[in-house]
Every structure is written in C-alpha cells, then in structure tokens.
Design an enzyme around this catalytic site. Structure first.
Site, mmCIF file in Angstrom:
data_model
loop_
_atom_site.group_PDB
_atom_site.id
_atom_site.type_symbol
_atom_site.label_atom_id
_atom_site.label_comp_id
_atom_site.label_asym_id
_atom_site.label_seq_id
_atom_site.Cartn_x
_atom_site.Cartn_y
_atom_site.Cartn_z
ATOM 1 N N SER A 2 4.177 -1.982 3.105
ATOM 2 C CA SER A 2 5.103 -1.274 3.853
ATOM 3 C C SER A 2 4.199 -0.407 4.920
ATOM 4 C CB SER A 2 5.794 -0.029 2.996
ATOM 5 O OG SER A 2 6.655 0.725 3.732
ATOM 6 N N VAL A 59 -2.468 3.097 3.944
ATOM 7 C CA VAL A 59 -3.437 1.756 4.036
ATOM 8 C C VAL A 59 -2.439 0.828 4.867
ATOM 9 C CG1 VAL A 59 -4.517 0.070 2.737
ATOM 10 C CG2 VAL A 59 -4.483 2.195 1.745
ATOM 11 N N CYS A 60 -1.455 0.682 4.708
ATOM 12 C CA CYS A 60 -0.676 -0.415 5.664
ATOM 13 C C CYS A 60 -0.564 -0.079 7.214
ATOM 14 C CB CYS A 60 0.543 -0.607 5.050
ATOM 15 S SG CYS A 60 1.052 -1.366 3.520
ATOM 16 N N SER A 61 -0.386 1.277 7.051
ATOM 17 C CA SER A 61 -0.481 1.839 8.423
ATOM 18 C C SER A 61 -1.578 1.861 9.388
ATOM 19 C CB SER A 61 0.098 3.438 8.379
ATOM 20 O OG SER A 61 0.070 3.762 9.671
#
Length: 176
Positions: free
Chosen positions: A62, A67-69
C-alpha cells in the site's frame, strides 16, 4: 475447467510471520505474464500497453505505508536517469482514487501507479498476492523490450526495502 492457483506457503514473511503467496514464482528468462489492472483514471491497463518499453515493475502492499511510500519516491527519483523507453510501474491493491491522491501529494511524476484491487490479476500472475491479507507482497521485476523478465526480487520480509541498486542496474542492462 477452472484451474487452481498455485499457493506458496511461507514464501515471504510479513511482520516476521510467514504468509502464503498466490501465483507462480516468476523466474528470470521467462516471458512476462500478462495482467489487467486499472490506472488512476479507472482505465484498464495491460502489459501489452507498455510494449516496446523496458519496465521496472514494483509490487507493493500500500502506498499509504512508510516503506511503500519511500520505495515509490525512490524509484520516482531514480527514474530521472532512465531514458524515454523505460517505464516505472508501481502496482498495489490501493484504490485508484487513493493512488491519484497520494501521487499528487508526493509529487510523483515518473512512476505510473496501477491498482490490482478488482481482480488481483497482477498478483496472481506474478505470485505476489498475499492470501491472508489480499495485499501484494513487495517484489520488483524488470522486463525488457521483448517482454522477457530480466530481473526478479521477491523481498523476503514484506516490511523491508528492495535492493534499489540491483533493480536500477537491471534496468540499465536491459536498455543497452
């Protein structure tokens, strides 16, 4: 006759706990599997829509997680060094509206965000669908202009970063 999707129990961990990935493990040298996802304008996108380009495909749980950002921002920055024949795709289960909002807020201009929320077609084709959570595991794939997979990284712990340098090196190799 319907086929049963391959399940890979314990293929990766999430918060230290083993999870099951649905779909085959993609290998370097194989043809990239087709998939249909949705872009931020709610239009279907398939692998064929990017034919003739080198692709860096990042699968993330997501965009609204740290971490995804950070991963998407990092690939957006690294994409500045890629030529015009390279496309960076980030695919998640986030709704297209959330992806569009997030990209606008973060100033993401070089990454195409795509949503697999409807059918999990990407997740099951690339073996990144986490059965227990209906999220995508963190993985990176590089696909050359001929549609062949040249790099694969299934990040062993979903909450950790991928190997950015190895992925970028794979993109550079594929553009030669």
């Amino acid at each position: 006759m319907a086929t049963t999707a391959v399940e890979r129990p314990g293929a990766v961990t999430m918060f230290g706990k083993p999870v099951t990935l649905v779909g085959p493990k993609i290998e370097v040298g194989q043809q990239a599997p087709d998939f249909t996802v949705v872009d931020t304008g709610l239009q279907p996108k398939r692998l064929a829509d990017f034919k003739g380009h080198v692709l860096l495909i990042a699968s993330v749980p997501s965009l609204d997680t740290g971490v995804c950002s950070a991963e998407t921002r990092t690939f957006n920055e690294r994409a500045a060094s890629f030529g015009p024949d390279v496309r960076v795709l980030t695919i998640s289960m986030d709704l297209p509206f959330a992806q569009k909002r997030w990209c606008g807020a973060e100033g993401i201009e070089r990454v195409v965000t795509l949503s697999d929320h409807k059918e999990a077609a990407f997740g099951t084709a690339y073996g990144t669908l986490i059965k227990e959570h209906r999220l995508l595991a963190r993985a990176v794939f590089v696909v050359d202009r001929q549609g062949q997979v040249t790099y694969v990284e299934y990040v062993p712990e979903v909450t950790q970063h991928p190997d950015y340098d190895a992925a970028v090196a794979a993109v550079q190799q594929a553009t030669r």
